[in-house]
Design a protein around this motif. Structure first.
Motif, PDB file in Angstrom:
ATOM      1  N   HIS A   6       0.826  -1.216   0.000  1.00 17.82           N
ATOM      2  CA  HIS A   6       0.000   0.000   0.000  1.00 17.82           C
ATOM      3  C   HIS A   6       0.861   1.266   0.000  1.00 17.82           C
ATOM      4  O   HIS A   6       1.489   1.601   0.997  1.00 17.82           O
ATOM      5  N   HIS A   8       0.984   5.502  -1.476  1.00 20.95           N
ATOM      6  CA  HIS A   8       0.326   6.638  -2.128  1.00 20.95           C
ATOM      7  C   HIS A   8       1.261   7.342  -3.092  1.00 20.95           C
ATOM      8  O   HIS A   8       0.915   8.366  -3.667  1.00 20.95           O
ATOM      9  N   GLU A  77      -8.183   1.781  -0.279  1.00 15.34           N
ATOM     10  CA  GLU A  77      -8.536   1.443   1.063  1.00 15.34           C
ATOM     11  C   GLU A  77      -9.989   1.819   1.328  1.00 15.34           C
ATOM     12  O   GLU A  77     -10.413   2.933   1.060  1.00 15.34           O
ATOM     13  N   HIS A 136      -4.686  -2.308   6.744  1.00 14.77           N
ATOM     14  CA  HIS A 136      -3.486  -1.526   6.416  1.00 14.77           C
ATOM     15  C   HIS A 136      -3.087  -0.625   7.590  1.00 14.77           C
ATOM     16  O   HIS A 136      -3.909  -0.270   8.423  1.00 14.77           O
ATOM     17  N   ASP A 179       2.633   3.394   2.703  1.00 21.65           N
ATOM     18  CA  ASP A 179       1.487   4.303   2.835  1.00 21.65           C
ATOM     19  C   ASP A 179       1.844   5.708   2.345  1.00 21.65           C
ATOM     20  O   ASP A 179       2.308   5.860   1.233  1.00 21.65           O
TER      21      ASP A 179
END
Ligand SMILES: [Zn+2]
Length: 217
Positions: A6, A8, A77, A136, A179
């Motif tokens: 995960h 971004h 998510e 997560h 993240d």
């Protein structure tokens, strides 16, 4: 291959597999942003609980062709957040619609959960067709970790993980993530390997196994 379940921040680096997160804020936004990614990209896509009020509930099923896209490996998510200003009932409706969609197309879900343990246990029980549930940014302590593990969740640990939580998680249920952080995923693996008393290489191959068991069913 170091798997970052995960992130971004979209980046391609040798020796890394990064699942880039697309946050669905509107249908138009999803339609245009998904076009930017190569055929072999790995993505997660979903409506974040904090964005639930941006959507008209009846429009959510229109995300189905995008959820079904072969590049979208995870629906997320998605989840529930008791600290968000978005009404909790609305979050729950938006979450459950997406869980049902994931169940129909048999894709795992990536969860954003804040203070909602009993609700998520109930929802998971009601949707047993979802192939895997991955939490997560997991930062739970030992006892909470045990509760989620007993219920069959996978846990993804980021830069802020708690050592006792990681130690309480069976190795076949763990993932790692960056993240929002721009740090290399290698540093998360490095710290985790140290806590677990194994080599990065061992951890890397274990997480690859976990990945294959979740995604190549
Ligand atoms: Zn995130």
């Amino acid at each position: 291959m170091l798997i970052d379940i995960h992130s971004h921040h979209f980046h391609i680096q040798p020796g890394r597999k990064v699942l880039f997160n697309l946050q669905a804020t509107s249908l138009i936004d999803v339609q245009t942003s998904i076009l930017k990614y190569e055929d072999n990209a790995s993505l997660s896509l979903g409506i974040h609980p904090c964005d639930a009020s941006l959507w008209c509930v009846n429009d959510i099923p229109a995300l189905n062709p995008f959820f079904s896209d072969h590049r979208v490996l995870l629906i997320g998510e998605i989840g529930l957040d008791k600290t968000s200003s978005v009404p909790f009932d609305l979050q729950k409706i938006v979450f459950e619609i997406q869980v049902k969609m994931a169940e129909q197309i048999r894709k795992p879900v990536l969860l954003h959960l804040v203070r909602t343990m009993s609700e998520i246990f109930e929802i998971k029980k009601a949707h047993q067709g979802v192939p895997a549930w991955i939490i997560h940014g997991f930062r739970g302590k030992r006892q909470v970790t045990g509760q989620y593990i007993t219920k069959g969740f996978y846990l993804s640990f980021g830069t802020m993980f708690k050592e006792e939580g990681l130690l309480a998680c069976p190795v076949d249920r763990m993932f790692f993530e960056t993240d929002e952080n721009t740090q290399d995923i290698k540093f998360v693996y490095e710290r985790a390997a140290k806590v677990l008393g194994c080599s990065i290489l061992e951890l890397e191959s274990q997480v690859e196994k976990n990945f294959n068991s979740v995604f190549n069913k």
